[in-house]
Write a protein that holds these residues in place. Sequence first.
Motif, PDB file in Angstrom:
ATOM      1  N   ARG A 172      51.332 -18.929  24.135  1.00 57.82           N
ATOM      2  CA  ARG A 172      50.793 -18.938  25.529  1.00 57.82           C
ATOM      3  C   ARG A 172      49.119 -18.472  25.585  1.00 57.82           C
ATOM      4  O   ARG A 172      48.514 -19.108  26.655  1.00 57.82           O
ATOM      5  CB  ARG A 172      51.300 -17.275  26.299  1.00 57.82           C
ATOM      6  N   LEU A 173      48.533 -17.720  24.677  1.00 60.25           N
ATOM      7  CA  LEU A 173      47.267 -17.857  24.615  1.00 60.25           C
ATOM      8  C   LEU A 173      46.627 -18.974  24.711  1.00 60.25           C
ATOM      9  O   LEU A 173      45.478 -19.284  25.139  1.00 60.25           O
ATOM     10  CB  LEU A 173      46.790 -16.975  23.548  1.00 60.25           C
ATOM     11  N   LEU A 174      47.032 -20.001  23.775  1.00 53.40           N
ATOM     12  CA  LEU A 174      46.412 -21.306  23.681  1.00 53.40           C
ATOM     13  C   LEU A 174      46.562 -22.076  24.986  1.00 53.40           C
ATOM     14  O   LEU A 174      45.728 -22.861  25.485  1.00 53.40           O
ATOM     15  CB  LEU A 174      47.127 -22.204  22.600  1.00 53.40           C
ATOM     16  N   VAL A 175      47.602 -21.822  25.642  1.00 52.05           N
ATOM     17  CA  VAL A 175      47.754 -22.478  27.130  1.00 52.05           C
ATOM     18  C   VAL A 175      46.839 -22.155  27.940  1.00 52.05           C
ATOM     19  O   VAL A 175      46.188 -23.023  28.904  1.00 52.05           O
ATOM     20  CB  VAL A 175      49.267 -22.185  27.640  1.00 52.05           C
ATOM     21  N   PHE A 176      46.615 -20.713  28.157  1.00 54.79           N
ATOM     22  CA  PHE A 176      45.774 -20.286  29.072  1.00 54.79           C
ATOM     23  C   PHE A 176      44.168 -20.537  28.608  1.00 54.79           C
ATOM     24  O   PHE A 176      43.295 -20.667  29.644  1.00 54.79           O
ATOM     25  CB  PHE A 176      45.811 -18.604  29.098  1.00 54.79           C
ATOM     26  N   ILE A 177      43.988 -20.701  27.370  1.00 57.38           N
ATOM     27  CA  ILE A 177      42.744 -21.052  27.074  1.00 57.38           C
ATOM     28  C   ILE A 177      42.408 -22.512  27.530  1.00 57.38           C
ATOM     29  O   ILE A 177      41.327 -22.882  28.001  1.00 57.38           O
ATOM     30  CB  ILE A 177      42.243 -20.782  25.340  1.00 57.38           C
ATOM     31  N   SER A 178      43.346 -23.366  27.235  1.00 57.00           N
ATOM     32  CA  SER A 178      43.325 -24.827  27.716  1.00 57.00           C
ATOM     33  C   SER A 178      43.162 -24.733  29.137  1.00 57.00           C
ATOM     34  O   SER A 178      42.412 -25.725  29.801  1.00 57.00           O
ATOM     35  CB  SER A 178      44.464 -25.287  27.114  1.00 57.00           C
ATOM     36  N   ALA A 179      43.889 -23.761  29.863  1.00 58.98           N
ATOM     37  CA  ALA A 179      43.761 -24.068  31.247  1.00 58.98           C
ATOM     38  C   ALA A 179      42.449 -23.915  31.736  1.00 58.98           C
ATOM     39  O   ALA A 179      41.987 -24.123  32.730  1.00 58.98           O
ATOM     40  CB  ALA A 179      44.780 -23.104  31.965  1.00 58.98           C
ATOM     41  N   GLY A 180      41.966 -22.542  31.337  1.00 57.39           N
ATOM     42  CA  GLY A 180      40.425 -22.218  31.491  1.00 57.39           C
ATOM     43  C   GLY A 180      39.421 -23.464  31.312  1.00 57.39           C
ATOM     44  O   GLY A 180      38.521 -23.465  31.949  1.00 57.39           O
ATOM     45  N   MET A 235      45.323 -34.410  26.938  1.00 62.17           N
ATOM     46  CA  MET A 235      46.143 -34.757  25.702  1.00 62.17           C
ATOM     47  C   MET A 235      46.588 -33.364  25.020  1.00 62.17           C
ATOM     48  O   MET A 235      47.641 -33.130  24.749  1.00 62.17           O
ATOM     49  CB  MET A 235      45.281 -35.496  24.746  1.00 62.17           C
ATOM     50  N   LEU A 236      45.883 -32.519  25.237  1.00 71.00           N
ATOM     51  CA  LEU A 236      46.241 -31.046  24.684  1.00 71.00           C
ATOM     52  C   LEU A 236      47.440 -30.523  25.489  1.00 71.00           C
ATOM     53  O   LEU A 236      48.351 -30.119  25.001  1.00 71.00           O
ATOM     54  CB  LEU A 236      44.999 -30.228  24.357  1.00 71.00           C
ATOM     55  N   TRP A 237      47.116 -30.604  26.640  1.00 74.48           N
ATOM     56  CA  TRP A 237      48.271 -30.016  27.523  1.00 74.48           C
ATOM     57  C   TRP A 237      49.530 -30.907  27.440  1.00 74.48           C
ATOM     58  O   TRP A 237      50.523 -30.570  27.419  1.00 74.48           O
ATOM     59  CB  TRP A 237      47.872 -30.281  29.080  1.00 74.48           C
ATOM     60  N   THR A 238      49.364 -32.266  27.109  1.00 76.34           N
ATOM     61  CA  THR A 238      50.704 -33.057  26.867  1.00 76.34           C
ATOM     62  C   THR A 238      51.211 -32.667  25.580  1.00 76.34           C
ATOM     63  O   THR A 238      52.547 -32.485  25.428  1.00 76.34           O
ATOM     64  CB  THR A 238      50.243 -34.608  26.728  1.00 76.34           C
ATOM     65  N   ALA A 239      50.444 -32.532  24.535  1.00 79.98           N
ATOM     66  CA  ALA A 239      51.006 -31.665  23.270  1.00 79.98           C
ATOM     67  C   ALA A 239      51.814 -30.508  23.517  1.00 79.98           C
ATOM     68  O   ALA A 239      52.606 -30.231  22.944  1.00 79.98           O
ATOM     69  CB  ALA A 239      49.851 -32.002  22.214  1.00 79.98           C
ATOM     70  N   LEU A 240      51.245 -29.550  24.186  1.00 84.12           N
ATOM     71  CA  LEU A 240      51.610 -28.397  24.385  1.00 84.12           C
ATOM     72  C   LEU A 240      52.863 -28.184  25.239  1.00 84.12           C
ATOM     73  O   LEU A 240      53.995 -27.450  24.913  1.00 84.12           O
ATOM     74  CB  LEU A 240      50.506 -27.236  25.091  1.00 84.12           C
ATOM     75  N   ILE A 241      53.039 -29.057  26.107  1.00 75.84           N
ATOM     76  CA  ILE A 241      54.226 -29.309  27.083  1.00 75.84           C
ATOM     77  C   ILE A 241      55.293 -29.761  25.981  1.00 75.84           C
ATOM     78  O   ILE A 241      56.503 -29.361  26.350  1.00 75.84           O
ATOM     79  CB  ILE A 241      53.989 -30.268  28.260  1.00 75.84           C
ATOM     80  N   ARG A 242      54.868 -30.849  25.352  1.00 79.33           N
ATOM     81  CA  ARG A 242      56.214 -31.381  24.559  1.00 79.33           C
ATOM     82  C   ARG A 242      56.617 -30.435  23.491  1.00 79.33           C
ATOM     83  O   ARG A 242      57.835 -30.531  23.141  1.00 79.33           O
ATOM     84  CB  ARG A 242      55.630 -32.496  23.679  1.00 79.33           C
TER      85      ARG A 242
END
Length: 101
Positions: A31-39, A18-25
């Motif tokens: 970018r730091l939040l995206v990489f932390i979420s990816a990890g 759900m976090l990824w969905t919100a970030l993509i929208r």
Amino acid sequence: MTPVSRNLSFCEQILNFMLWTALIRNRDYDRLLVFISAGIGIQVTGEVIGHTIRTFTRMRTMIWLPDTLLMVSEIVCLLTWAWASAAQRVRYRLASLRPRE
């Protein structure tokens, strides 16, 4: 405790999705939040798969496989976080060197 840990990790993965969905929208994402979420996604996925293999493995000789998968996913998560924070520091350092108008 393995089934409980597996189920908690699965719920954590749903929240991460759900976090990824919100970030993509959002077009202006950090970018730091995206990489932390990816990890976190890599780590939790490895945990879910490892705990599932551990639950359904009847042979005690194969117990090294889920344990290795758990450790590798955590190491990849740590490396992703380290790479993201190093890239963020370089980006801030370069931004501070630019002349201000």
